[in-house]
Design a protein around this motif. Sequence first.
Motif, PDB file in Angstrom:
ATOM      1  N   GLY A   1       0.805  -1.216   0.000  1.00 44.05           N
ATOM      2  CA  GLY A   1       0.000   0.000   0.000  1.00 44.05           C
ATOM      3  C   GLY A   1       0.834   1.260   0.000  1.00 44.05           C
ATOM      4  O   GLY A   1       0.533   2.227  -0.701  1.00 44.05           O
ATOM      5  N   VAL A   2       1.908   1.269   0.800  1.00 39.09           N
ATOM      6  CA  VAL A   2       2.779   2.448   0.839  1.00 39.09           C
ATOM      7  C   VAL A   2       3.454   2.655  -0.507  1.00 39.09           C
ATOM      8  O   VAL A   2       3.614   3.794  -0.977  1.00 39.09           O
ATOM      9  N   LEU A   3       3.866   1.590  -1.176  1.00 39.98           N
ATOM     10  CA  LEU A   3       4.500   1.720  -2.498  1.00 39.98           C
ATOM     11  C   LEU A   3       3.533   2.316  -3.523  1.00 39.98           C
ATOM     12  O   LEU A   3       3.936   3.101  -4.392  1.00 39.98           O
ATOM     13  N   VAL A   4       2.261   1.961  -3.431  1.00 43.26           N
ATOM     14  CA  VAL A   4       1.271   2.539  -4.357  1.00 43.26           C
ATOM     15  C   VAL A   4       1.150   4.041  -4.130  1.00 43.26           C
ATOM     16  O   VAL A   4       1.117   4.829  -5.093  1.00 43.26           O
ATOM     17  N   LEU A   5       1.098   4.465  -2.885  1.00 42.95           N
ATOM     18  CA  LEU A   5       0.998   5.897  -2.598  1.00 42.95           C
ATOM     19  C   LEU A   5       2.258   6.641  -3.025  1.00 42.95           C
ATOM     20  O   LEU A   5       2.180   7.778  -3.525  1.00 42.95           O
ATOM     21  N   LEU A   6       3.419   6.023  -2.856  1.00 46.09           N
ATOM     22  CA  LEU A   6       4.652   6.677  -3.270  1.00 46.09           C
ATOM     23  C   LEU A   6       4.791   6.757  -4.787  1.00 46.09           C
ATOM     24  O   LEU A   6       5.525   7.611  -5.295  1.00 46.09           O
ATOM     25  N   ALA A   7       4.110   5.893  -5.506  1.00 43.48           N
ATOM     26  CA  ALA A   7       4.185   5.914  -6.970  1.00 43.48           C
ATOM     27  C   ALA A   7       3.218   6.903  -7.605  1.00 43.48           C
ATOM     28  O   ALA A   7       3.330   7.178  -8.807  1.00 43.48           O
ATOM     29  N   LEU A   8       2.283   7.449  -6.837  1.00 43.90           N
ATOM     30  CA  LEU A   8       1.284   8.355  -7.407  1.00 43.90           C
ATOM     31  C   LEU A   8       1.881   9.626  -8.021  1.00 43.90           C
ATOM     32  O   LEU A   8       1.393  10.083  -9.063  1.00 43.90           O
ATOM     33  N   PRO A   9       2.894  10.264  -7.431  1.00 47.68           N
ATOM     34  CA  PRO A   9       3.425  11.481  -8.074  1.00 47.68           C
ATOM     35  C   PRO A   9       3.935  11.261  -9.487  1.00 47.68           C
ATOM     36  O   PRO A   9       3.864  12.179 -10.311  1.00 47.68           O
ATOM     37  N   TRP A  10       4.422  10.076  -9.802  1.00 42.99           N
ATOM     38  CA  TRP A  10       4.862   9.818 -11.173  1.00 42.99           C
ATOM     39  C   TRP A  10       3.694   9.684 -12.143  1.00 42.99           C
ATOM     40  O   TRP A  10       3.890   9.770 -13.357  1.00 42.99           O
ATOM     41  N   LEU A  11       2.521   9.461 -11.619  1.00 38.67           N
ATOM     42  CA  LEU A  11       1.337   9.329 -12.470  1.00 38.67           C
ATOM     43  C   LEU A  11       0.528  10.617 -12.556  1.00 38.67           C
ATOM     44  O   LEU A  11      -0.538  10.631 -13.190  1.00 38.67           O
ATOM     45  N   GLU A  12       0.974  11.675 -11.920  1.00 40.70           N
ATOM     46  CA  GLU A  12       0.253  12.948 -11.973  1.00 40.70           C
ATOM     47  C   GLU A  12       0.123  13.502 -13.404  1.00 40.70           C
ATOM     48  O   GLU A  12      -0.945  14.005 -13.765  1.00 40.70           O
ATOM     49  N   PRO A  13       1.170  13.466 -14.248  1.00 38.19           N
ATOM     50  CA  PRO A  13       0.974  13.952 -15.635  1.00 38.19           C
ATOM     51  C   PRO A  13      -0.104  13.187 -16.387  1.00 38.19           C
ATOM     52  O   PRO A  13      -0.894  13.782 -17.120  1.00 38.19           O
ATOM     53  N   ALA A  14      -0.160  11.869 -16.202  1.00 37.74           N
ATOM     54  CA  ALA A  14      -1.207  11.089 -16.871  1.00 37.74           C
ATOM     55  C   ALA A  14      -2.590  11.456 -16.345  1.00 37.74           C
ATOM     56  O   ALA A  14      -3.563  11.535 -17.121  1.00 37.74           O
ATOM     57  N   MET A  15      -2.703  11.715 -15.054  1.00 41.18           N
ATOM     58  CA  MET A  15      -3.992  12.124 -14.493  1.00 41.18           C
ATOM     59  C   MET A  15      -4.409  13.501 -14.997  1.00 41.18           C
ATOM     60  O   MET A  15      -5.592  13.756 -15.238  1.00 41.18           O
ATOM     61  N   ALA A  16      -3.440  14.404 -15.186  1.00 41.92           N
ATOM     62  CA  ALA A  16      -3.763  15.738 -15.717  1.00 41.92           C
ATOM     63  C   ALA A  16      -4.277  15.629 -17.152  1.00 41.92           C
ATOM     64  O   ALA A  16      -5.246  16.300 -17.527  1.00 41.92           O
ATOM     65  N   ARG A  17      -3.645  14.769 -17.978  1.00 40.87           N
ATOM     66  CA  ARG A  17      -4.130  14.588 -19.349  1.00 40.87           C
ATOM     67  C   ARG A  17      -5.515  13.941 -19.359  1.00 40.87           C
ATOM     68  O   ARG A  17      -6.374  14.301 -20.169  1.00 40.87           O
ATOM     69  N   ALA A  18      -5.723  13.000 -18.465  1.00 43.09           N
ATOM     70  CA  ALA A  18      -7.040  12.367 -18.394  1.00 43.09           C
ATOM     71  C   ALA A  18      -8.110  13.360 -17.981  1.00 43.09           C
ATOM     72  O   ALA A  18      -9.251  13.311 -18.477  1.00 43.09           O
ATOM     73  N   GLU A  19      -7.775  14.283 -17.078  1.00 42.45           N
ATOM     74  CA  GLU A  19      -8.755  15.298 -16.672  1.00 42.45           C
ATOM     75  C   GLU A  19      -9.130  16.200 -17.836  1.00 42.45           C
ATOM     76  O   GLU A  19     -10.315  16.506 -18.050  1.00 42.45           O
ATOM     77  N   VAL A  20      -8.148  16.625 -18.618  1.00 41.97           N
ATOM     78  CA  VAL A  20      -8.438  17.471 -19.785  1.00 41.97           C
ATOM     79  C   VAL A  20      -9.306  16.716 -20.787  1.00 41.97           C
ATOM     80  O   VAL A  20     -10.272  17.264 -21.346  1.00 41.97           O
ATOM     81  N   LEU A  21      -8.992  15.439 -21.011  1.00 43.70           N
ATOM     82  CA  LEU A  21      -9.775  14.650 -21.959  1.00 43.70           C
ATOM     83  C   LEU A  21     -11.212  14.471 -21.483  1.00 43.70           C
ATOM     84  O   LEU A  21     -12.167  14.619 -22.268  1.00 43.70           O
ATOM     85  N   LEU A  22     -11.406  14.170 -20.200  1.00 46.49           N
ATOM     86  CA  LEU A  22     -12.758  13.970 -19.675  1.00 46.49           C
ATOM     87  C   LEU A  22     -13.571  15.255 -19.718  1.00 46.49           C
ATOM     88  O   LEU A  22     -14.768  15.234 -20.064  1.00 46.49           O
ATOM     89  N   LEU A  23     -12.958  16.384 -19.383  1.00 49.67           N
ATOM     90  CA  LEU A  23     -13.683  17.652 -19.440  1.00 49.67           C
ATOM     91  C   LEU A  23     -14.054  18.016 -20.870  1.00 49.67           C
ATOM     92  O   LEU A  23     -15.144  18.553 -21.124  1.00 49.67           O
ATOM     93  N   THR A  24     -13.180  17.709 -21.823  1.00 49.78           N
ATOM     94  CA  THR A  24     -13.500  17.981 -23.225  1.00 49.78           C
ATOM     95  C   THR A  24     -14.659  17.116 -23.698  1.00 49.78           C
ATOM     96  O   THR A  24     -15.583  17.596 -24.371  1.00 49.78           O
ATOM     97  N   LEU A  25     -14.635  15.831 -23.350  1.00 53.30           N
ATOM     98  CA  LEU A  25     -15.735  14.954 -23.732  1.00 53.30           C
ATOM     99  C   LEU A  25     -17.045  15.387 -23.087  1.00 53.30           C
ATOM    100  O   LEU A  25     -18.110  15.352 -23.725  1.00 53.30           O
TER     101      LEU A  25
END
Length: 344
Positions: free
Chosen positions: A211-235
Amino acid sequence: MRTEDKLPASEERRPDLARPRMTRTRFWLLGTTLAVYAATVIGVLTTSWLVKLDWQIMLFRPYKQWPEFHTFLDYFVVMGQRGPTAVAVAAWLGWCCYRQRTLRPLLALGTSLLLLNATVGAVKIGFGRLGPHYATTVGSNEMWGTGDIFPSGHTANAVVTWGILAYLATTPVARRVASLIAAGFAFGVGMTTVYLGTHWLSDVVLGWAAGVLVLLALPWLEPAMARAEVLLLTLWRRMREGWAPAPVPSGRPVAGTPLATPRAARDDELPAREPVAVVRPGVATGRGPDTRPHHPVRQHTVRSERTPVTPVGSRRPPHADRVARATTPFGPSGASRGRTATGG
């Protein structure tokens, strides 16, 4: 900021693509968690002292030593189940999304749960360890069977689901308080599974590390989450535009069209009056301001009210040879005037 920590100019202009910085605290926390994870796996695979400790706790049977806590802990372990905890945390993060006008909290929760399912689920299926209630040989690690308890899913889910609240906290104080709450839930759920005999102690330790490793890996996935947010708002914006009703055409005639049908008046609507050009008397114009032909203005005589007829007087025009009569036809004065006229 040091020179080696500076980001390229293109990434500084786009914060959603910026690389997360590896701070010293985060580096040591990540390294320590990886070491615990690897040591736990190696200790179980080699049937080390960790496996002996698992068997000692299992044969001790804590749920028989303290049966008065059994009912409460049966309900408390729900704090580590995926469904109830995910719904509760998602409801709170949904409210945060509404207030902050962003989808980042829900995207962070969804990304962490997907990463947890992918990593923990794959390790569970790969090792196939049997639980304490299904153990076959005393002292064995019970690996490569048909089980799926290594690592503990309840423990890892408690770390991730409640730890995401600390990860998304906006102030240091809120982050510390949320971290303490998440640690308490994660520790309590893990030890509850050991008390109930559904997990080995090594399963819980590996669940904490996963569980701790999953939380520590989240900052590396922030760019992908930002792109997903833009895509969802556009749709979502495109879907709303598709659902919007078609614009109703106006009832006024469009300039340049030879034929324009006026809008019919409703029953509860008063008819609109057509503006008429004001023409001064004595000035004859052939066209009004709306470029339509008009006839010259004609002078109208005002019809005066006729004087009411009274019974006094005569309607016949007066003549010069006619003698005017008295205004009072009857009475004593009229009779005496008549005798005077005949007698005289």
